[in-house]
Design a protein around this motif. Structure first.
Motif, PDB file in Angstrom:
ATOM      1  N   CYS A 179       0.857  -1.188   0.000  1.00 21.78           N
ATOM      2  CA  CYS A 179       0.000   0.000   0.000  1.00 21.78           C
ATOM      3  C   CYS A 179       0.890   1.234   0.000  1.00 21.78           C
ATOM      4  N   THR A 181       0.627   4.027   1.802  1.00 22.27           N
ATOM      5  CA  THR A 181       0.881   4.355   3.215  1.00 22.27           C
ATOM      6  C   THR A 181      -0.032   3.449   4.024  1.00 22.27           C
ATOM      7  N   ARG A 182       0.159   3.419   5.326  1.00 22.00           N
ATOM      8  CA  ARG A 182      -0.671   2.533   6.145  1.00 22.00           C
ATOM      9  C   ARG A 182      -1.824   3.326   6.775  1.00 22.00           C
ATOM     10  N   CYS A 183      -3.047   2.874   6.542  1.00 17.13           N
ATOM     11  CA  CYS A 183      -4.207   3.533   7.151  1.00 17.13           C
ATOM     12  C   CYS A 183      -4.182   3.242   8.655  1.00 17.13           C
ATOM     13  N   TYR A 185      -6.363   2.439  10.766  1.00 20.79           N
ATOM     14  CA  TYR A 185      -7.193   1.345  11.292  1.00 20.79           C
ATOM     15  C   TYR A 185      -6.732  -0.014  10.758  1.00 20.79           C
ATOM     16  N   CYS A 186      -5.680  -0.015   9.927  1.00 19.08           N
ATOM     17  CA  CYS A 186      -5.334  -1.244   9.197  1.00 19.08           C
ATOM     18  C   CYS A 186      -4.713  -2.309  10.095  1.00 19.08           C
ATOM     19  N   PHE A 188      -4.263  -5.410   8.379  1.00 17.93           N
ATOM     20  CA  PHE A 188      -3.870  -6.408   7.382  1.00 17.93           C
ATOM     21  C   PHE A 188      -2.356  -6.457   7.294  1.00 17.93           C
ATOM     22  N   SER A 190       0.218  -5.471   5.280  1.00 17.97           N
ATOM     23  CA  SER A 190       0.439  -4.638   4.101  1.00 17.97           C
ATOM     24  C   SER A 190       1.739  -3.891   4.325  1.00 17.97           C
ATOM     25  N   GLY A 233      -3.580  -5.667   1.045  1.00 21.17           N
ATOM     26  CA  GLY A 233      -2.997  -4.530   0.362  1.00 21.17           C
ATOM     27  C   GLY A 233      -3.874  -3.893  -0.713  1.00 21.17           C
ATOM     28  N   THR A 234      -3.149  -3.269  -1.597  1.00 22.39           N
ATOM     29  CA  THR A 234      -3.762  -2.567  -2.721  1.00 22.39           C
ATOM     30  C   THR A 234      -3.043  -2.997  -3.995  1.00 22.39           C
ATOM     31  N   ARG A 268      -7.327   1.675  -3.140  1.00 25.38           N
ATOM     32  CA  ARG A 268      -7.186   3.101  -2.831  1.00 25.38           C
ATOM     33  C   ARG A 268      -7.142   3.964  -4.081  1.00 25.38           C
ATOM     34  N   ARG A 305      -4.913   8.717   4.900  1.00 26.85           N
ATOM     35  CA  ARG A 305      -4.959   8.483   3.448  1.00 26.85           C
ATOM     36  C   ARG A 305      -4.556   9.748   2.699  1.00 26.85           C
TER      37      ARG A 305
HETATM   38  S1  SF4 Z   1      -4.608  -2.797   3.252  1.00 28.77           S
HETATM   39 FE1  SF4 Z   1      -6.345  -1.381   3.107  1.00 28.77          FE
HETATM   40  S2  SF4 Z   1      -6.580  -0.610   5.178  1.00 28.77           S
HETATM   41 FE2  SF4 Z   1      -4.526  -1.486   5.073  1.00 28.77          FE
HETATM   42  S3  SF4 Z   1      -3.166   0.207   4.542  1.00 28.77           S
HETATM   43 FE3  SF4 Z   1      -3.810  -0.788   2.641  1.00 28.77          FE
HETATM   44  S4  SF4 Z   1      -5.592   0.358   1.943  1.00 28.77           S
HETATM   45 FE4  SF4 Z   1      -5.266   0.879   4.110  1.00 28.77          FE
END
Ligand code: SF4
Length: 496
Positions: A179, A181-183, A185-186, A188, A190, A233-234, A268, A305
């Protein structure tokens, strides 16, 4: 109660730790518990004693803020003959006391677990009427009428799809766990693109190698690929060239003519470009996700974000212009600083864009998330109001709920619901939740779920970090030999 406090939970004459903990978590989701069978541990202002006596008497005593409440019941069937009922009834005593003492009424009542719809599906398949199902589930779990309705409608919508599963088919999941950047609330797995960029050539090479090996297993066992899902991820965090390489590898190695669904989670909006969308379309994916989570710029900033609500709308419109006719958008109810009004504005605007599906998640704060540090701030989160609004709004606008799941540590123990217009339900989303189809996971952090013909489920977890995945690839492929064994068994099933 202080977050670091471990509430003593004393189990006398039973070992129902797992379900009792799940029940306590409905009320104290930020707390931890210290389980013991020593009655001397029951001390202080807060503790729980859950007992089974004489094989048929269950009792719960709960000290909360220095005040004791107790309930006792006698079971019709001895505990030794029916442990499940005893466990459930003991949890129910705890639930009743805590519901009364805290004033909290969890919407799904006592129903824990991540797949509530499975219960509804099971009962519909037993030819029970809607009324009978509501009676049974509200008596057993004390589920609210709103959740009974949404659970039932979701089950009704997914049943025809479950009934059309090809018994010899499996799904393919391709993991791109990166991703920008890291959100906040994440939770996962990533990895930020900045740290991963050096590894990317090796990652793409090994991922393609794993795709080839997986395709070989599918060919040799005479099974078929039913759906393909690129998630993360994305997936659109990586360059258009890398995305092309991976998608070409899928197209060259698997028979895409037979698949029923090919999804790429573009995710994203700040990673979506015209070039990437064209690659996705050209190489066979029909369904994509554009996931703003909210269109409120202030909230987007708070969750870390780098894009605005308008960027999300532009990405959606670009995908339409390029010709995508099956677009999903993901939203989250209960994001920090989101108000019911700003959530309504987001949902109304998204509905005007007219996507084929909309998934409404509820904020979940796991320990791995940066937001976990501030978890206490969610005590008065208006997520429930947002979720209720989304149910009403989406049903009124022709969207039908078709899959649902719950996660631990979700605000107010709410759920995540996927809605779609009729005919646009995602098979993959249903299969992953219903656990009826084998999913072959490929790439770093992917997991393979093998569903054997006798119902046994076995999982193979790929390494979580790209460097481990690259360096220990051969060890991983050894573990994946089990997939061939499972697919051989699946291929001997009668075709349906
Ligand atoms: S996996 Fe989803 S929630 Fe986690 S950082 Fe990436 S876009 Fe954000």
């Amino acid at each position: 109660m202080n977050n670091n406090f471990k509430m003593p939970v004393i189990l006398i004459g039973n070992s129902f730790k797992y379900e009792i903990e799940a029940t306590l978590k409905l009320f104290f989701h930020e707390n931890r518990f210290a389980f013991s069978d020593d009655i001397n541990e029951a001390a202080g202002d807060n503790y729980v004693i859950a007992s089974v006596k004489n094989d048929s008497v269950i009792s719960a005593q709960i000290m909360l803020n220095g005040e004791l409440s107790s309930l006792e019941a006698t079971l019709d069937i001895p505990v030794s003959d029916d442990k499940d009922t005893a466990e459930h009834e003991l949890c129910r005593l705890i639930y009743r006391i805590l519901s009364e003492r805290t004033g909290i009424r969890p919407p799904w009542g006592l129903m824990t677990g991540i797949r509530p719809v499975k219960k509804f599906v099971e009962l519909i398949r037993q030819d029970m009427s809607r009324e009978q199902i509501y009676d049974k589930l509200s008596q057993k779990y004390e589920i609210t009428p709103e959740k009974l309705d949404i659970g039932y409608i979701t089950a009704e919508n997914q049943l025809p799809i479950l009934d059309r599963i090809n018994s010899r088919a499996v799904s393919l999941y391709v993991s791109i766990p990166f991703c920008p950047t890291r959100c906040s609330y994440c939770s996962f797995v990533s990895h930020s693109m900045d740290s991963a960029v050096k590894l990317m050539p090796d990652y793409v090479r090994m991922l393609c190698r794993e795709l080839e090996i997986t395709a070989q297993i599918v060919k040799e066992t005479n099974t078929e690929i039913d759906t393909v899902y690129f998630g993360g991820g994305t997936p659109t965090s990586i360059s258009a060239e890398d995305l092309r390489t991976i998608m070409e590898c899928v197209a060259e190695n698997f028979d895409l003519a037979k698949i029923r669904e090919y999804s790429v989670e573009a995710g994203r909006p700040d990673t979506i470009t015209e070039e990437k969308l064209r690659v996705i379309k050209e190489l066979g994916a029909q369904r994509i996700s554009v996931n703003p989570q909210t269109l409120n710029d202030d909230v987007l900033r708070v969750i870390g974000r780098n894009h605005s609500g308008e960027d999300a709308i532009r990405a959606f419109e670009l995908a339409r212009k390029i010709g995508f006719t099956n677009i999903n958008t993901d939203l989250i109810a209960g994001l920090p600083t989101e108000t019911p009004e700003s959530f309504r504005n987001t949902l109304d605007r998204i509905t005007e864009l007219d996507p084929e599906s909309i998934t409404v998640h509820t904020l979940t704060i796991k320990r791995a998330a940066n937001l976990f540090e501030k978890a206490g701030e969610n005590n008065n989160n208006p997520a429930a109001e947002m979720v209720s609004y989304s149910i009403d709004k989406l049903l009124a606008n022709g969207y039908l709920p078709y899959y649902m799941y719950r996660q631990k540590n979700t605000v107010d123990n709410l759920e995540n619901i996927g809605y779609s217009k009729k005919g646009f339900e995602s098979f993959y989303n249903i299969f992953i939740m219903d656990e009826t189809q084998t999913i072959l996971g490929v790439g770093c952090a992917a997991s393979t779920k093998l569903v054997y013909p006798d119902g046994k489920i076995s999982r193979i977890h790929n390494y979580k970090f790209p460097y481990e995945y690259i360096r220990q690839f051969d060890t991983l492929m050894e573990k994946k030999k089990e997939a061939a064994e499972c697919l051989k068994k699946i291929s001997s099933l009668p075709l349906r």
